[in-house]
Design a protein around this motif. Structure first.
Motif, short mmCIF file in Angstrom:
data_model
loop_
_atom_site.label_atom_id
_atom_site.label_comp_id
_atom_site.label_asym_id
_atom_site.label_seq_id
_atom_site.Cartn_x
_atom_site.Cartn_y
_atom_site.Cartn_z
N PRO B 22 0.94 -1.78 -0.24
CA PRO B 22 0.40 -0.16 -0.06
C PRO B 22 0.94 1.76 0.39
O PRO B 22 1.61 1.56 0.72
N ASP B 43 -4.79 3.21 -6.98
CA ASP B 43 -3.36 3.05 -7.09
C ASP B 43 -3.79 2.01 -8.48
O ASP B 43 -4.13 0.92 -8.30
N ARG B 148 -5.11 6.09 5.88
CA ARG B 148 -5.15 4.87 5.56
C ARG B 148 -6.45 4.18 4.86
O ARG B 148 -6.79 3.42 3.92
N LEU B 151 -7.21 3.81 1.32
CA LEU B 151 -7.06 2.50 0.30
C LEU B 151 -7.90 1.49 0.18
O LEU B 151 -8.61 1.34 1.54
N LYS B 153 -8.26 -2.07 1.18
CA LYS B 153 -7.04 -2.85 1.37
C LYS B 153 -6.83 -3.90 1.23
O LYS B 153 -6.53 -4.58 1.37
N TYR B 156 -4.25 -5.30 -1.00
CA TYR B 156 -3.07 -5.58 -0.59
C TYR B 156 -2.38 -6.80 0.16
O TYR B 156 -2.09 -7.22 0.86
N ASP B 165 1.82 -3.10 6.06
CA ASP B 165 1.80 -1.08 5.53
C ASP B 165 3.12 -0.49 6.11
O ASP B 165 3.76 -0.82 7.07
#
Lengths: 128, 420
Positions: B22, B43, B148, B151, B153, B156, B165
């Motif tokens: 991340p 991303d 965060r 993101l 999650k 990842y 992280d």
């Protein structure tokens, strides 16, 4: 003149200049008016003591600034870049000298190119 | 107001295990965005970017030189649609002048306390071409906690295993290493975050495994010890760059959860041999970072170095070839000597040779780079060595009751894509 243990044969004062994005930058400086009428400038990269743009990356604007401040013409202006010996275990931080030549456009120095000089050659240039 | 924040993709090094972590820059940046702004983050390394008309304002955050061309391409597409695009991040700073030609605005420096003005300017249609804070570091107390929450999650994870992280406890660096641009990016001073703010952020993180991305932890002994003491109760397990070689510091680091460190191995000296042994004595594994192609390396030196790595029992090794990034001493030297022959930033991935090495041809250095990877991992592949490291951290987590089991629902996915 400011005295400083860092000053030596090739650097006798600090010179503050606006670097990239006007970041406050500093190098070592020696200016020699030679007998032949030319002005020799030695600009020393001082690494951690330079808070801004390195001399190499800013040498054309820096040389232009110095040339104008010293009232020199491009043909009578010699610019040498100096990196001091940092006495590092790594050999990338040894002492080097490079004569920097430029193209001249509208009284500005642009497109630098570097030629390595020996210490003896620099000493010879200083004597004029 | 909707702000589209994009982290451009880059081409990964051929033949190497892909781990998408991340990103850190965008979440640190997002923490300073005004609360009334909706942040939509993509991303591109783990998901497709959909370029449409929905955002009001677009931000492109770039860490690597290999991201810049893709970042410029994305900006071009949005700008054709009439969207304003601002760039920020490390490689924006390294490539600022070029990036300006692809941007409505570039942000140089660290964001804390500054983005409110940027968004206000955007709202007034008065976005500045450059926001330059390069020589003006912010109050370190303003940093974080990183956002965060932007993101996705689940992207990842690799086969149910969560990636570390990223986190930082300080900025800047007192050193001036040959291939490194930190002196330009983060300044020449060491700037630690207040320890209470560090602990506050760490306490909020739901991931037990971290990569502390500070340039080096070995910059201030007292701070280092204070940081590690404060981290012990949190029971995190972490990866970092160098830790100081004092026994007292290493002991505290191990108690604070040091899992493995990235340690530069630049020669075959007893100093390096003892350094690695010292980490191992405290139960801290070592991933050697080995830079190939420096002017003091001959072919024989490189081969001897690789033999040495196997002798000293490194847990992992990462080989790179020198990439002369702008604003480094390496760049200045090679530029002066006219030795840089490739200025395509996509090739500055530290796996391709873009300059003429001193003691060999560029082609020969490329061969030795491949030889280094092949030789080091010949008897035990990288994935197996990594697996061993994971087993070690799992054992420690089970012992201190912090182990989070593998996610079964993500077992068939690797960074969001299906795998067998």
């Amino acid at each position: 003149m400011e005295t400083n243990p860092d000053f030596n044969k090739y650097m006798d004062r600090w010179y503050d200049y606006p670097g990239q994005w006007d970041s406050p930058s500093r190098c070592g400086l020696k200016v020699i008016k030679r007998k032949d009428g030319k002005t020799l400038v030695i600009a020393t990269e001082i690494y951690r003591q330079n808070p801004g743009t390195p001399v190499t990356e800013w040498c054309a604007p820096l040389a232009t600034l110095l040339m104008h401040e010293l009232n020199c013409s491009p043909e009578n202006f010699l610019f040498v870049e100096h990196t001091p010996d940092l006495r590092s275990k790594l050999d990338f931080y040894g002492e080097t000298f490079d004569l920097v030549t430029f193209e001249v456009r509208d009284n500005q120095l642009v497109n630098p190119s570097w030629s390595r000089l020996t210490t003896e050659q620099v000493d010879g240039m200083m004597e004029g | 107001m909707k702000f589209k924040l994009i982290y451009p993709r880059w081409e990964k090094l051929e033949g190497q295990t892909i781990f998408n972590l991340p990103p850190h820059g965008p979440v640190v940046m997002a923490a300073d965005i005004p609360e009334n702004v909706e942040v939509d983050f993509t991303d591109e390394n783990v998901e497709d970017l959909v370029i449409d008309d929905s955002p009001d304002f677009v931000g492109i955050s770039m860490m690597l030189t290999t991201q810049v061309r893709r970042g410029w391409e994305i900006a071009g597409q949005y700008r054709k649609m009439g969207k304003k695009v601002i760039f920020g991040g490390i490689s924006t700073m390294l490539h600022a002048e070029e990036t300006m030609t692809h941007a409505d605005s570039v942000f140089l420096g660290e964001v804390e306390g500054r983005l409110g003005q940027v968004f206000e300017d955007f709202n007034k249609n008065d976005l500045k071409k450059v926001y330059n804070f390069l020589s003006k570091p912010p109050d370190m107390g303003l940093i974080g906690p990183a956002r965060r929450d932007i993101l996705k999650k689940d992207l990842y994870y690799h086969k149910g295993f969560r990636m570390v992280d990223l986190f930082h406890a300080s900025r800047g660096c007192i050193y001036d290493c040959y291939p490194c641009a930190v002196r330009y990016l983060g300044g020449r001073g060491f700037r630690p975050r207040p320890i209470d703010r560090v602990v506050e952020e760490l306490s909020q993180m739901d991931n037990n495994r971290l990569f502390i991305v500070d340039n080096s932890l070995a910059l201030d002994t007292n701070w280092e010890k204070e940081l590690f003491r404060a981290m012990i109760p949190l029971k995190k397990k972490w990866v970092s760059h160098t830790i100081e070689d004092k026994d007292e510091v290493l002991d505290l680091a191990a108690q604070a959860g040091a899992w493995y460190v990235y340690q530069a191995v630049f020669d075959t000296s007893d100093y390096i041999r003892n350094r690695i042994k010292q980490y191992h004595d405290y139960g801290i594994a070592v991933e050697g970072t080995i830079l190939l192609g420096l002017d003091n390396q001959t072919e024989d030196d490189i081969k001897r170095l690789i033999d040495f790595l196997l002798e000293i029992g490194l847990d992992l090794a990462e080989f790179t070839v020198l990439a002369p990034f702008p604003h480094t001493k390496a760049y200045s030297d090679l530029l002066k000597q006219g030795r840089i022959f490739d200025t395509d930033w996509n090739n500055y991935n530290a796996g391709k040779v873009v300059y003429h090495p001193k003691h060999m041809s560029a082609e020969r250095l490329a061969e030795l780079y491949q030889y280094a990877w092949d030789t080091f991992y010949k008897d035990e592949p990288q994935t197996m060595k990594m697996f061993n490291l994971i087993n070690r951290v799992v054992a420690r987590e089970i012992a201190d009751d912090t182990y989070a089991p593998r996610r079964r629902d993500l077992a068939n996915l690797s960074f969001g894509k299906e795998v067998r």
